[in-house]
Design an enzyme around this catalytic site. Structure first.
Site, PDB file in Angstrom:
ATOM      1  N   ARG A  31       5.534  -1.051   7.372  1.00 17.55           N
ATOM      2  CA  ARG A  31       5.011  -0.534   8.644  1.00 17.55           C
ATOM      3  C   ARG A  31       3.870  -1.407   9.159  1.00 17.55           C
ATOM      4  O   ARG A  31       3.334  -1.128  10.245  1.00 17.55           O
ATOM      5  CB  ARG A  31       4.476   0.884   8.444  1.00 17.55           C
ATOM      6  CG  ARG A  31       5.525   1.878   8.023  1.00 17.55           C
ATOM      7  CD  ARG A  31       6.228   2.418   9.241  1.00 17.55           C
ATOM      8  NE  ARG A  31       7.407   3.173   8.865  1.00 17.55           N
ATOM      9  CZ  ARG A  31       8.343   3.541   9.712  1.00 17.55           C
ATOM     10  NH1 ARG A  31       8.254   3.217  10.975  1.00 17.55           N
ATOM     11  NH2 ARG A  31       9.387   4.212   9.314  1.00 17.55           N
ATOM     12  N   LYS A  81       0.806  -9.764  -5.350  1.00 20.14           N
ATOM     13  CA  LYS A  81      -0.652  -9.647  -5.229  1.00 20.14           C
ATOM     14  C   LYS A  81      -1.393 -10.473  -6.282  1.00 20.14           C
ATOM     15  O   LYS A  81      -2.502 -10.923  -6.044  1.00 20.14           O
ATOM     16  CB  LYS A  81      -1.083  -8.176  -5.297  1.00 20.14           C
ATOM     17  CG  LYS A  81      -0.642  -7.383  -4.063  1.00 20.14           C
ATOM     18  CD  LYS A  81      -1.104  -5.938  -4.117  1.00 20.14           C
ATOM     19  CE  LYS A  81      -0.534  -5.160  -2.939  1.00 20.14           C
ATOM     20  NZ  LYS A  81      -0.947  -3.745  -2.923  1.00 20.14           N
ATOM     21  N   ALA A 144      -1.522   2.955 -13.754  1.00 17.41           N
ATOM     22  CA  ALA A 144      -2.405   1.837 -14.085  1.00 17.41           C
ATOM     23  C   ALA A 144      -1.752   0.514 -13.698  1.00 17.41           C
ATOM     24  O   ALA A 144      -1.980  -0.516 -14.324  1.00 17.41           O
ATOM     25  CB  ALA A 144      -2.742   1.849 -15.578  1.00 17.41           C
ATOM     26  N   ALA A 147      -1.459  -1.072  -7.899  1.00 18.10           N
ATOM     27  CA  ALA A 147      -2.129  -0.252  -6.884  1.00 18.10           C
ATOM     28  C   ALA A 147      -3.356   0.430  -7.472  1.00 18.10           C
ATOM     29  O   ALA A 147      -4.427   0.456  -6.843  1.00 18.10           O
ATOM     30  CB  ALA A 147      -1.156   0.786  -6.321  1.00 18.10           C
ATOM     31  N   ASN A 167      -1.785   7.008 -17.782  1.00 19.28           N
ATOM     32  CA  ASN A 167      -0.612   6.188 -17.459  1.00 19.28           C
ATOM     33  C   ASN A 167       0.459   6.357 -18.518  1.00 19.28           C
ATOM     34  O   ASN A 167       0.163   6.681 -19.674  1.00 19.28           O
ATOM     35  CB  ASN A 167      -1.031   4.701 -17.378  1.00 19.28           C
ATOM     36  CG  ASN A 167       0.054   3.842 -16.767  1.00 19.28           C
ATOM     37  OD1 ASN A 167       0.586   4.181 -15.719  1.00 19.28           O
ATOM     38  ND2 ASN A 167       0.410   2.731 -17.410  1.00 19.28           N
ATOM     39  N   MET A 240      -0.029   7.851  -3.214  1.00 17.64           N
ATOM     40  CA  MET A 240      -0.066   6.575  -2.493  1.00 17.64           C
ATOM     41  C   MET A 240       1.247   6.297  -1.759  1.00 17.64           C
ATOM     42  O   MET A 240       1.296   5.489  -0.847  1.00 17.64           O
ATOM     43  CB  MET A 240      -0.409   5.430  -3.445  1.00 17.64           C
ATOM     44  CG  MET A 240      -1.829   5.492  -3.969  1.00 17.64           C
ATOM     45  SD  MET A 240      -2.310   3.905  -4.647  1.00 17.64           S
ATOM     46  CE  MET A 240      -3.541   4.404  -5.826  1.00 17.64           C
ATOM     47  N   TYR A 242       4.245   7.442   0.831  1.00 21.14           N
ATOM     48  CA  TYR A 242       4.157   8.287   2.015  1.00 21.14           C
ATOM     49  C   TYR A 242       5.538   8.763   2.433  1.00 21.14           C
ATOM     50  O   TYR A 242       6.562   8.281   1.960  1.00 21.14           O
ATOM     51  CB  TYR A 242       3.431   7.580   3.163  1.00 21.14           C
ATOM     52  CG  TYR A 242       4.028   6.272   3.610  1.00 21.14           C
ATOM     53  CD1 TYR A 242       3.526   5.067   3.138  1.00 21.14           C
ATOM     54  CD2 TYR A 242       5.075   6.249   4.524  1.00 21.14           C
ATOM     55  CE1 TYR A 242       4.059   3.867   3.549  1.00 21.14           C
ATOM     56  CE2 TYR A 242       5.610   5.044   4.944  1.00 21.14           C
ATOM     57  CZ  TYR A 242       5.098   3.861   4.453  1.00 21.14           C
ATOM     58  OH  TYR A 242       5.629   2.670   4.862  1.00 21.14           O
ATOM     59  N   GLN A 273      -6.308   0.498   4.972  1.00 26.30           N
ATOM     60  CA  GLN A 273      -6.405  -0.836   4.361  1.00 26.30           C
ATOM     61  C   GLN A 273      -6.061  -1.911   5.374  1.00 26.30           C
ATOM     62  O   GLN A 273      -6.617  -3.016   5.348  1.00 26.30           O
ATOM     63  CB  GLN A 273      -5.565  -0.958   3.065  1.00 26.30           C
ATOM     64  CG  GLN A 273      -4.055  -0.818   3.193  1.00 26.30           C
ATOM     65  CD  GLN A 273      -3.364  -2.074   3.722  1.00 26.30           C
ATOM     66  OE1 GLN A 273      -3.882  -3.178   3.557  1.00 26.30           O
ATOM     67  NE2 GLN A 273      -2.226  -1.897   4.356  1.00 26.30           N
TER      68      GLN A 273
HETATM   69  P1  NDP Z   1       3.387  -1.212 -10.266  1.00 20.85           P
HETATM   70  O1  NDP Z   1       4.825  -1.541 -10.500  1.00 20.85           O
HETATM   71  O2  NDP Z   1       2.354  -2.237 -10.481  1.00 20.85           O
HETATM   72  O3  NDP Z   1       2.981   0.040 -11.207  1.00 20.85           O
HETATM   73  C1  NDP Z   1       3.805   1.171 -11.283  1.00 20.85           C
HETATM   74  C2  NDP Z   1       3.038   2.307 -11.960  1.00 20.85           C
HETATM   75  O4  NDP Z   1       3.857   3.484 -11.945  1.00 20.85           O
HETATM   76  C3  NDP Z   1       2.715   2.040 -13.424  1.00 20.85           C
HETATM   77  O5  NDP Z   1       1.502   2.688 -13.737  1.00 20.85           O
HETATM   78  C4  NDP Z   1       3.907   2.715 -14.137  1.00 20.85           C
HETATM   79  O6  NDP Z   1       3.640   3.076 -15.484  1.00 20.85           O
HETATM   80  C5  NDP Z   1       4.075   3.941 -13.286  1.00 20.85           C
HETATM   81  N1  NDP Z   1       5.405   4.548 -13.339  1.00 20.85           N
HETATM   82  C6  NDP Z   1       6.577   4.034 -12.888  1.00 20.85           C
HETATM   83  N2  NDP Z   1       7.582   4.913 -13.071  1.00 20.85           N
HETATM   84  C7  NDP Z   1       7.044   6.019 -13.637  1.00 20.85           C
HETATM   85  C8  NDP Z   1       7.568   7.277 -14.066  1.00 20.85           C
HETATM   86  N3  NDP Z   1       8.863   7.544 -13.930  1.00 20.85           N
HETATM   87  N4  NDP Z   1       6.725   8.181 -14.604  1.00 20.85           N
HETATM   88  C9  NDP Z   1       5.402   7.907 -14.721  1.00 20.85           C
HETATM   89  N5  NDP Z   1       4.839   6.732 -14.339  1.00 20.85           N
HETATM   90  C10 NDP Z   1       5.654   5.801 -13.807  1.00 20.85           C
HETATM   91  O7  NDP Z   1       3.340  -0.615  -8.786  1.00 20.85           O
HETATM   92  P2  NDP Z   1       2.064  -0.519  -7.836  1.00 20.85           P
HETATM   93  O8  NDP Z   1       0.918  -0.056  -8.677  1.00 20.85           O
HETATM   94  O9  NDP Z   1       1.909  -1.768  -7.067  1.00 20.85           O
HETATM   95  O10 NDP Z   1       2.485   0.609  -6.793  1.00 20.85           O
HETATM   96  C11 NDP Z   1       2.487   1.996  -7.140  1.00 20.85           C
HETATM   97  C12 NDP Z   1       2.799   2.820  -5.911  1.00 20.85           C
HETATM   98  O11 NDP Z   1       1.721   2.749  -4.954  1.00 20.85           O
HETATM   99  C13 NDP Z   1       4.052   2.350  -5.185  1.00 20.85           C
HETATM  100  O12 NDP Z   1       4.818   3.489  -4.924  1.00 20.85           O
HETATM  101  C14 NDP Z   1       3.511   1.725  -3.899  1.00 20.85           C
HETATM  102  O13 NDP Z   1       4.426   1.866  -2.840  1.00 20.85           O
HETATM  103  C15 NDP Z   1       2.256   2.528  -3.654  1.00 20.85           C
HETATM  104  N6  NDP Z   1       1.247   1.799  -2.855  1.00 20.85           N
HETATM  105  C16 NDP Z   1       0.829   2.346  -1.657  1.00 20.85           C
HETATM  106  C17 NDP Z   1      -0.124   1.700  -0.884  1.00 20.85           C
HETATM  107  C18 NDP Z   1      -0.568   2.318   0.406  1.00 20.85           C
HETATM  108  O14 NDP Z   1      -1.244   1.647   1.204  1.00 20.85           O
HETATM  109  N7  NDP Z   1      -0.250   3.560   0.676  1.00 20.85           N
HETATM  110  C19 NDP Z   1      -0.709   0.410  -1.290  1.00 20.85           C
HETATM  111  C20 NDP Z   1      -0.224  -0.063  -2.564  1.00 20.85           C
HETATM  112  C21 NDP Z   1       0.730   0.610  -3.292  1.00 20.85           C
HETATM  113  P3  NDP Z   1       3.839   1.978 -16.670  1.00 20.85           P
HETATM  114  O15 NDP Z   1       2.620   1.100 -16.620  1.00 20.85           O
HETATM  115  O16 NDP Z   1       3.912   2.776 -17.907  1.00 20.85           O
HETATM  116  O17 NDP Z   1       5.102   1.212 -16.371  1.00 20.85           O
END
Ligand code: NDP
Length: 302
Positions: A31, A81, A144, A147, A167, A240, A242, A273
């Site tokens: 978006r 990133k 963790a 994001a 996490n 995070m 939407y 942001q």
């Molecule tokens: P990453 O791939 O870096 O991290 C994913 C995270 O989700 C890890 O902590 C992972 O755990 C956890 N996870 C994934 N699947 C599961 C599950 N089934 N159950 C529990 N935990 C789970 O992604 P990001 O951190 O970059 O992004 C995370 C979210 O934030 C995304 O959905 C993204 O779209 C959103 N976001 C939104 C923004 C906004 O402006 N609104 C900005 C940035 C991100 P593990 O470490 O154990 O794998």
């Protein structure tokens, strides 16, 4: 090296509107172009903002081509990133703390400037849009990944009483807490970390943030026990993600918070942001609340 974003001095502009983009893979869903177009119209800035789909093994080359075409900056999204962090010659202190860059500014003396505006965006949405000051609050951050790493420094800057990070891979939560320990101590914030099965050792939290991608994958709630009390009555929950993807988590959180509680999806964070990035590039802060309200109206109409 850390840098003050306001100290970046502009170099000569190429003719025509200034070019920006969101760089990622995928980017079709982003978006950001409509948000920045709205900011530009609102502030009378002459710019174009595109989507830049970068090959998974070709981020740097794609960015260098974009810069060679006269581009002045870009946002960076999944999964680049950390690559953007490495490419930046100078970084703001909040980008250094996050270890990741979501905003690059190319038109500065001294090389590309890397910033991370995700945390400022989330905190602005919580404190300004939701009118929930973080000071003294008990915060639960679920996730963790990139994001969560991007927002933790800014959450600490809001001086809550405590932040608990949980996490799926507990070791990542522990490592994230360790990398922010000194910053948390400086701000008087108690920081702890663990697995998903240990969300609230000291009772319920006032603010709960879902920074996992569990909603995105359709995995449902990130926490294993939906009956465990996690969010305080009257508390605030933020996902995070939407739109519809955030609904299962936010509906569950609303049940925990009861009357007086509040929920927010990640649209506010996204717009805020972007507003921070716009300020870094253009030196003008747009009216993000108006753009957020308009975007919500348009998404609801679909
Ligand atoms: P990453 O791939 O870096 O991290 C994913 C995270 O989700 C890890 O902590 C992972 O755990 C956890 N996870 C994934 N699947 C599961 C599950 N089934 N159950 C529990 N935990 C789970 O992604 P990001 O951190 O970059 O992004 C995370 C979210 O934030 C995304 O959905 C993204 O779209 C959103 N976001 C939104 C923004 C906004 O402006 N609104 C900005 C940035 C991100 P593990 O470490 O154990 O794998």
């Amino acid at each position: 090296m850390s840098a003050d974003p306001t100290s970046a001095s502009a170099t000569a502009a190429p003719p025509g509107p200034d070019r920006y983009a969101v760089a990622g893979n995928p980017v079709a869903h982003s978006r950001s172009p409509e948000i920045h177009a709205a900011f530009a119209a609102q502030t009378g800035q002459s710019l174009v903002y595109e989507r830049l789909l970068c090959p998974l093994d070709g981020f740097e080359a794609a960015i260098r081509d974009f810069v060679a075409s006269g581009a002045r900056g870009c946002n960076v999204t999944v999964p680049f990133k950390f690559d953007a962090f490495r490419l930046a010659a100078r970084r703001t202190s909040r980008a250094e703390l996050a270890g990741a860059v979501n905003t690059l500014r190319f038109d500065t003396e001294g090389g590309w400037l890397g910033d991370n505006t995700d945390g400022a965006g989330l905190v602005a949405d919580i404190e300004r849009n939701a009118a929930r000051p973080l000071r003294g609050q008990r915060v639960l951050l679920i996730g963790a990944g990139g994001a969560s790493a991007g927002v933790l420094g800014s959450l600490i800057g809001g001086r809550p009483a405590e932040i608990r990070i949980v996490n799926r891979s507990a070791d990542k939560a522990v490592a994230l807490a360790a990398s922010h320990r000194a910053w948390a101590d400086d701000h008087g914030v108690r920081l702890s970390a663990g697995g998903l099965d240990a969300p609230a050792p000291d009772g319920r939290h006032d603010v709960m943030i879902n920074g996992t991608s569990a909603s995105l994958s359709g995995a449902g709630l990130p926490l294993p026990d939906p009956d465990a009390p996690v969010l305080a009555v009257g508390g605030l929950a933020v996902d995070m993600m939407y739109g519809a993807a955030a609904a299962p988590f936010l509906d569950w959180a609303a049940g925990q918070a009861g009357a007086g509680g509040a929920t927010r999806d990640g649209l506010g964070m996204l717009v805020e942001q972007a507003a921070e990035a716009f300020l870094l590039w253009r030196g003008v802060r747009p009216d993000s609340a108006a753009v957020l309200a308009d975007l919500r109206r348009r998404l609801a109409a679909h």
